[in-house]
Motif scaffolding. Structure first.
Motif, mmCIF file in Angstrom:
data_model
loop_
_atom_site.group_PDB
_atom_site.id
_atom_site.type_symbol
_atom_site.label_atom_id
_atom_site.label_comp_id
_atom_site.label_asym_id
_atom_site.label_seq_id
_atom_site.Cartn_x
_atom_site.Cartn_y
_atom_site.Cartn_z
ATOM 1 N N LEU A 153 49.952 8.808 -27.793
ATOM 2 C CA LEU A 153 50.802 9.992 -27.661
ATOM 3 C C LEU A 153 51.117 10.614 -29.008
ATOM 4 C CD1 LEU A 153 53.185 8.807 -24.790
ATOM 5 C CD2 LEU A 153 51.290 10.432 -24.657
ATOM 6 N N ASN A 154 51.220 9.797 -30.057
ATOM 7 C CA ASN A 154 51.376 10.365 -31.401
ATOM 8 C C ASN A 154 50.231 11.324 -31.717
ATOM 9 O OD1 ASN A 154 53.629 8.751 -31.818
ATOM 10 N ND2 ASN A 154 52.582 7.273 -33.115
ATOM 11 N N ALA A 155 49.007 10.880 -31.399
ATOM 12 C CA ALA A 155 47.826 11.705 -31.687
ATOM 13 C C ALA A 155 47.835 12.989 -30.860
ATOM 14 C CB ALA A 155 46.560 10.898 -31.421
ATOM 15 N N LEU A 156 48.254 12.902 -29.604
ATOM 16 C CA LEU A 156 48.312 14.090 -28.753
ATOM 17 C C LEU A 156 49.365 15.074 -29.251
ATOM 18 C CD1 LEU A 156 47.967 12.526 -25.179
ATOM 19 C CD2 LEU A 156 46.208 13.692 -26.523
ATOM 20 N N LEU A 157 50.495 14.552 -29.707
ATOM 21 C CA LEU A 157 51.547 15.415 -30.252
ATOM 22 C C LEU A 157 51.063 16.079 -31.533
ATOM 23 C CD1 LEU A 157 54.578 16.122 -29.616
ATOM 24 C CD2 LEU A 157 55.174 14.413 -31.326
ATOM 25 N N ARG A 158 50.392 15.302 -32.363
ATOM 26 C CA ARG A 158 49.883 15.806 -33.642
ATOM 27 C C ARG A 158 48.884 16.944 -33.433
ATOM 28 N NH1 ARG A 158 47.160 11.305 -35.391
ATOM 29 N NH2 ARG A 158 49.200 10.292 -35.358
ATOM 30 N N SER A 159 48.064 16.818 -32.405
ATOM 31 C CA SER A 159 47.039 17.830 -32.142
ATOM 32 C C SER A 159 47.562 19.010 -31.341
ATOM 33 C CB SER A 159 45.868 17.191 -31.390
ATOM 34 O OG SER A 159 46.268 16.793 -30.085
ATOM 35 N N GLY A 160 48.810 18.925 -30.870
ATOM 36 C CA GLY A 160 49.387 20.010 -30.089
ATOM 37 C C GLY A 160 49.048 19.972 -28.615
ATOM 38 N N GLU A 161 48.446 18.876 -28.152
ATOM 39 C CA GLU A 161 48.102 18.763 -26.733
ATOM 40 C C GLU A 161 49.322 18.469 -25.870
ATOM 41 O OE1 GLU A 161 44.258 16.669 -25.901
ATOM 42 O OE2 GLU A 161 44.264 16.407 -28.096
ATOM 43 N N ILE A 162 50.372 17.903 -26.465
ATOM 44 C CA ILE A 162 51.670 17.804 -25.800
ATOM 45 C C ILE A 162 52.707 18.438 -26.719
ATOM 46 C CG2 ILE A 162 51.119 15.797 -24.381
ATOM 47 C CD1 ILE A 162 52.528 14.026 -26.389
ATOM 48 N N ASP A 163 53.844 18.804 -26.139
ATOM 49 C CA ASP A 163 54.872 19.553 -26.875
ATOM 50 C C ASP A 163 56.016 18.689 -27.373
ATOM 51 O OD1 ASP A 163 53.781 22.286 -26.331
ATOM 52 O OD2 ASP A 163 54.234 21.748 -24.255
ATOM 53 N N VAL A 164 56.386 17.714 -26.573
ATOM 54 C CA VAL A 164 57.581 16.901 -26.833
ATOM 55 C C VAL A 164 57.253 15.461 -26.471
ATOM 56 C CG1 VAL A 164 60.015 16.533 -26.276
ATOM 57 C CG2 VAL A 164 59.077 18.845 -26.230
ATOM 58 N N CYS A 165 57.806 14.519 -27.234
ATOM 59 C CA CYS A 165 57.539 13.114 -26.924
ATOM 60 C C CYS A 165 58.546 12.213 -27.638
ATOM 61 C CB CYS A 165 56.129 12.749 -27.398
ATOM 62 S SG CYS A 165 55.586 11.096 -26.908
ATOM 63 N N PRO A 166 58.945 11.102 -27.007
ATOM 64 C CA PRO A 166 59.664 10.075 -27.766
ATOM 65 C C PRO A 166 58.634 9.351 -28.630
ATOM 66 C CG PRO A 166 59.324 9.341 -25.517
ATOM 67 C CD PRO A 166 58.761 10.722 -25.602
ATOM 68 N N SER A 167 58.450 9.850 -29.834
ATOM 69 C CA SER A 167 57.311 9.470 -30.659
ATOM 70 C C SER A 167 57.706 8.491 -31.757
ATOM 71 C CB SER A 167 56.701 10.723 -31.295
ATOM 72 O OG SER A 167 55.480 10.442 -31.928
ATOM 73 N N SER A 168 56.726 7.702 -32.198
ATOM 74 C CA SER A 168 56.950 6.748 -33.285
ATOM 75 C C SER A 168 57.610 7.439 -34.474
ATOM 76 C CB SER A 168 55.619 6.134 -33.731
ATOM 77 O OG SER A 168 54.989 5.478 -32.668
ATOM 78 N N SER A 169 58.651 6.830 -35.003
ATOM 79 C CA SER A 169 59.382 7.431 -36.128
ATOM 80 C C SER A 169 58.462 7.725 -37.303
ATOM 81 C CB SER A 169 60.514 6.506 -36.568
ATOM 82 O OG SER A 169 61.425 6.302 -35.533
ATOM 83 N N ILE A 170 57.495 6.848 -37.536
ATOM 84 C CA ILE A 170 56.613 7.043 -38.689
ATOM 85 C C ILE A 170 55.765 8.293 -38.543
ATOM 86 C CG2 ILE A 170 54.631 5.714 -37.868
ATOM 87 C CD1 ILE A 170 56.179 5.568 -41.404
ATOM 88 N N GLU A 171 55.559 8.762 -37.310
ATOM 89 C CA GLU A 171 54.793 9.995 -37.101
ATOM 90 C C GLU A 171 55.504 11.169 -37.762
ATOM 91 O OE1 GLU A 171 51.939 12.752 -35.933
ATOM 92 O OE2 GLU A 171 51.839 10.562 -36.066
ATOM 93 N N TYR A 172 56.827 11.215 -37.636
ATOM 94 C CA TYR A 172 57.579 12.269 -38.324
ATOM 95 C C TYR A 172 57.465 12.091 -39.835
ATOM 96 C CZ TYR A 172 61.294 15.377 -39.827
ATOM 97 O OH TYR A 172 61.986 16.379 -40.464
ATOM 98 N N GLY A 173 57.567 10.863 -40.299
ATOM 99 C CA GLY A 173 57.491 10.614 -41.737
ATOM 100 C C GLY A 173 56.173 11.049 -42.345
ATOM 101 N N LYS A 174 55.085 10.925 -41.575
ATOM 102 C CA LYS A 174 53.768 11.296 -42.089
ATOM 103 C C LYS A 174 53.522 12.794 -42.052
ATOM 104 C CE LYS A 174 51.418 6.933 -40.968
ATOM 105 N NZ LYS A 174 50.397 6.274 -40.105
#
Length: 278
Positions: free
Chosen positions: A39-60
């Protein structure tokens, strides 16, 4: 306009998603299931809009996202579902080879920080999808998260088991935020009213869930392998809030991640403002 929402189908997400899916408002949304790393990868690519995502994803990639206020998946002490299973006691793990779950990014980097910064260890780490018994033939210890960690913790292995939420609490005295509710900046700017409406529904779902753990446990899929009482007890130790102390924990985590080169720099925390959408 439909929002695509990432749905982590782990027991720690069950209360909020159960309460949200009980709401008539959820018919406006499309849900995409997956483990955190997918789901991190999908959020990063814009395939999903919102997600309870890994904190490190925001950090990166802090420029890509905003945080939804008042929402997280966190621990204030033990978390029960982010566990290091080890053949050796902690004091003997310096230099040991450690296996890492393929499902998580935040927990993997939390372990790196704890071992390096709290204990001063240097370790060889490698991702593996092997089950626990097989992995421990090749590794001295294995990090598991989510339902896999919960399931293994219910068995008797004769292993040393370390809870990363508890280790972080002892090290910093701060909550550890495993997941942040992230919205892509593109979605926040393009659909601010829809995001604000979802945020309000999520906060309401969180509040409803707090008072109905027993009812949620009585009908959730996890009751096939975990007792209803144990599920409710598990949910009670998880913090679904995002207070100033939680944000301090996030910032501290990012600070250590930056020092170890896991992320490029300590990012500024940017929150979505529901009031600005009105």
């Amino acid at each position: 306009m439909t929002l695509n929402i990432g749905h982590i189908k782990y027991a720690n997400c069950t209360p909020i998603f159960s309460a949200l899916l009980d709401s008539p408002a959820c018919s406006k949304y499309s849900f995409v299931g997956g483990v955190p790393s997918v789901l991190n990868a999908l959020l990063r690519s814009g395939e999903i809009d919102v997600c309870p995502s890994s904190s490190i994803e925001y950090g990166k990639s802090p420029g890509k996202y905003l945080l939804l206020p008042e929402l997280s998946i966190s621990s204030v002490g033990p978390v029960k579902s982010v566990l290091l299973f080890s053949r050796l006691p902690m004091e003997q793990l310096d230099g040991a080879r450690i296996g890492l779950t393929t499902d998580s990014d935040t927990s993997v980097n939390l372990l790196k920080i704890i071992l390096r910064k709290q204990f001063g260890f240097l370790n060889d780490m490698e991702r593996t999808g092997l089950p626990l018994a097989e992995a421990l033939r090749d590794f001295s210890a294995l990090l598991l998260i989510g339902d896999a960690a919960l399931r293994e913790s219910m068995k008797f292995h004769g292993l040393h088991v370390y809870d990363l939420g508890e280790l972080w609490w002892r090290f910093t005295g701060l909550p550890f935020v495993f997941a942040l509710w992230l919205v892509t900046e593109k979605t926040a700017l393009g659909k601010p009213n829809e995001v604000a409406a979802l945020w309000r529904e999520l906060v309401q779902a969180k509040e409803r869930a707090y008072g109905t753990y027993a009812r949620i446990a009585s009908r959730c899929a996890e009751r096939s392998w975990m007792s209803e009482e144990d599920l409710a007890d598990y949910w009670r130790i998880i913090s679904y809030e995002l207070t100033p102390e939680h944000l301090k924990g996030v910032d501290t985590f990012f600070g250590y991640a930056s020092e170890l080169g896991i992320i490029a720099e300590r990012p500024q925390i940017r929150l979505f403002s529901p009031n600005l959408s009105e």
